[in-house]
Design an enzyme around this catalytic site. Structure first.
Site, PDB file in Angstrom:
ATOM      1  N   GLN A  92      -5.075 -28.082 -71.629  1.00 46.65           N
ATOM      2  CA  GLN A  92      -5.286 -27.513 -70.288  1.00 46.65           C
ATOM      3  C   GLN A  92      -5.482 -26.004 -70.419  1.00 46.65           C
ATOM      4  O   GLN A  92      -5.783 -25.328 -69.444  1.00 46.65           O
ATOM      5  CB  GLN A  92      -4.068 -27.775 -69.412  1.00 46.65           C
ATOM      6  N   HIS A 110      -9.721 -27.645 -68.564  1.00 46.99           N
ATOM      7  CA  HIS A 110      -9.733 -26.630 -67.499  1.00 46.99           C
ATOM      8  C   HIS A 110     -10.659 -25.455 -67.819  1.00 46.99           C
ATOM      9  O   HIS A 110     -10.531 -24.395 -67.207  1.00 46.99           O
ATOM     10  CB  HIS A 110      -8.305 -26.128 -67.221  1.00 46.99           C
ATOM     11  N   GLY A 175       4.369 -28.408 -74.145  1.00 43.37           N
ATOM     12  CA  GLY A 175       4.330 -27.206 -73.312  1.00 43.37           C
ATOM     13  C   GLY A 175       3.564 -27.314 -72.020  1.00 43.37           C
ATOM     14  O   GLY A 175       2.861 -26.375 -71.651  1.00 43.37           O
TER      15      GLY A 175
HETATM   16  P1  OAD Z   1       3.019 -24.476 -66.680  1.00 38.55           P
HETATM   17  O1  OAD Z   1       3.259 -23.006 -66.597  1.00 38.55           O
HETATM   18  O2  OAD Z   1       2.990 -25.245 -65.417  1.00 38.55           O
HETATM   19  O3  OAD Z   1       4.114 -25.141 -67.605  1.00 38.55           O
HETATM   20  C1  OAD Z   1       4.442 -24.593 -68.850  1.00 38.55           C
HETATM   21  C2  OAD Z   1       5.394 -25.533 -69.536  1.00 38.55           C
HETATM   22  O4  OAD Z   1       5.665 -25.030 -70.827  1.00 38.55           O
HETATM   23  C3  OAD Z   1       6.741 -25.699 -68.844  1.00 38.55           C
HETATM   24  O5  OAD Z   1       7.102 -27.069 -68.876  1.00 38.55           O
HETATM   25  C4  OAD Z   1       7.704 -24.873 -69.704  1.00 38.55           C
HETATM   26  O6  OAD Z   1       9.019 -25.384 -69.686  1.00 38.55           O
HETATM   27  C5  OAD Z   1       7.065 -25.043 -71.066  1.00 38.55           C
HETATM   28  N1  OAD Z   1       7.343 -23.975 -72.035  1.00 38.55           N
HETATM   29  C6  OAD Z   1       7.503 -22.638 -71.821  1.00 38.55           C
HETATM   30  N2  OAD Z   1       7.664 -21.984 -72.977  1.00 38.55           N
HETATM   31  C7  OAD Z   1       7.613 -22.929 -73.965  1.00 38.55           C
HETATM   32  C8  OAD Z   1       7.725 -22.893 -75.372  1.00 38.55           C
HETATM   33  N3  OAD Z   1       7.912 -21.759 -76.036  1.00 38.55           N
HETATM   34  N4  OAD Z   1       7.620 -24.060 -76.056  1.00 38.55           N
HETATM   35  C9  OAD Z   1       7.420 -25.242 -75.402  1.00 38.55           C
HETATM   36  N5  OAD Z   1       7.322 -25.333 -74.065  1.00 38.55           N
HETATM   37  C10 OAD Z   1       7.413 -24.201 -73.355  1.00 38.55           C
HETATM   38  O7  OAD Z   1       1.672 -24.669 -67.518  1.00 38.55           O
HETATM   39  P2  OAD Z   1       0.703 -25.928 -67.590  1.00 38.55           P
HETATM   40  O8  OAD Z   1       1.459 -27.200 -67.464  1.00 38.55           O
HETATM   41  O9  OAD Z   1      -0.167 -25.747 -68.763  1.00 38.55           O
HETATM   42  O10 OAD Z   1      -4.698 -24.615 -64.472  1.00 38.55           O
HETATM   43  O11 OAD Z   1      -0.154 -25.710 -66.294  1.00 38.55           O
HETATM   44  C11 OAD Z   1      -1.184 -26.595 -65.982  1.00 38.55           C
HETATM   45  C12 OAD Z   1      -2.287 -25.877 -65.267  1.00 38.55           C
HETATM   46  O12 OAD Z   1      -1.766 -25.152 -64.157  1.00 38.55           O
HETATM   47  C13 OAD Z   1      -2.973 -24.803 -66.083  1.00 38.55           C
HETATM   48  O13 OAD Z   1      -3.962 -25.338 -66.948  1.00 38.55           O
HETATM   49  C14 OAD Z   1      -3.576 -23.929 -65.049  1.00 38.55           C
HETATM   50  C15 OAD Z   1      -2.405 -23.844 -64.097  1.00 38.55           C
HETATM   51  O14 OAD Z   1      -2.672 -23.566 -62.791  1.00 38.55           O
HETATM   52  C16 OAD Z   1      -5.732 -23.945 -63.993  1.00 38.55           C
HETATM   53  O15 OAD Z   1      -5.788 -22.734 -63.954  1.00 38.55           O
HETATM   54  C17 OAD Z   1      -6.807 -24.846 -63.478  1.00 38.55           C
END
Ligand code: OAD
Length: 234
Positions: A92, A110, A175
């Site tokens: 993503q 994305h 993540g």
């Molecule tokens: P999020 O910011 O929603 O989630 C990030 C995830 O990574 C969370 O579950 C955290 O707990 C976890 N996390 C943080 N630091 C970490 C680490 N060091 N190791 C492992 N996990 C960790 O991000 P996404 O799920 O990627 O879309 O978000 C999905 C979409 O929402 C993105 O692609 C973007 C956003 O809006 C668009 O812009 C279209």
């Protein structure tokens, strides 16, 4: 009819957390990008129509950050899996850290910061880390925009991704908060008897059949990948 599982195939599905330890902000963690910017102002087609300069500035900053970050041990371990497996990375993320770590098959559902798209004919152009300005035109004379899937726009390659998940023997989700659909729903496409793991700090709802490992990607992912490579040697 279902295609058969490919015993040598791994799908790695990543979100912002895989790049967090490289220094890129996630979206929804405390101090995440969406705490400091509103989605409505920078990540929708309406935002682009209302204030394209603000939208371009936001993504120009994101693109410039790529010049100052490096792949971390999680990206590198994922790339190393290719020594033993057929690996498809479905991400993503709009950064280029999987490619820079050496992964050769990366699907960006994305979009990608290093590409621009013509608003006239949707043709896509490599721009590296250069900024896009209002007035930057494609060869056919149309304004360029970031090649990013904004909220309300169609996610890319989703059917291809579903098929990859349905034929994978191992699936590793890393993540992602698993809150943005349809991408977040892809993990549910994995087969019942595939080995399925999720690594993250916090996930709302773990899809059925996945083992959840709470922790940081750069520490946990190399261990999982090394084990999988060893297994394949035995
Ligand atoms: P999020 O910011 O929603 O989630 C990030 C995830 O990574 C969370 O579950 C955290 O707990 C976890 N996390 C943080 N630091 C970490 C680490 N060091 N190791 C492992 N996990 C960790 O991000 P996404 O799920 O990627 O879309 O978000 C999905 C979409 O929402 C993105 O692609 C973007 C956003 O809006 C668009 O812009 C279209």
């Amino acid at each position: 009819m279902n295609k058969p599982i490919d015993p040598n195939k791994i799908v790695v599905f990543t979100g912002a957390g895989v790049s967090a330890e490289s220094g890129l902000k996630t979206f929804r963690d405390s101090n995440g990008l969406w705490n400091n910017y509103s989605i409505e102002q920078v990540a929708t087609p309406q935002a682009w129509r209302a204030n394209p300069e603000l939208v371009l500035d936001f993504y120009n900053m994101r693109r410039n950050e790529l010049n100052h970050v490096e792949p971390n041990p999680a990206h590198i371990a994922i790339a190393q899996l290719e020594k033993q497996y057929d690996v498809v990375v479905i991400t993503q993320n709009v950064d280029n850290l999987h490619e820079r770590a050496g992964s050769t098959k990366v699907i960006h559902v994305h979009g990608e910061l290093t590409k621009a798209r013509s608003i006239g004919d949707n043709a896509v152009y490599d721009i590296g880390t250069k900024p896009i300005a209002l007035g930057d035109l494609c060869p056919n004379g149309h304004q360029l925009r970031p090649h990013i899937v904004w909220f309300g726009e169609e996610v890319l390659f989703i059917d291809e991704c579903r098929e990859h998940l349905q034929t994978a023997n191992k699936v590793l989700g890393i993540g992602s908060s698993l809150t943005v659909f349809p991408a977040a729903g892809l993990l549910k496409q994995a087969r019942f008897n595939a080995e399925k793991i999720i690594v993250s700090m916090e996930v709302d709802k773990i899809p059925f059949g996945y083992k959840f490992l709470r922790g940081k990607a750069a520490s946990l992912v190399p261990v999982i990948c090394e084990n999988w490579i060893k297994k394949q040697h035995q």
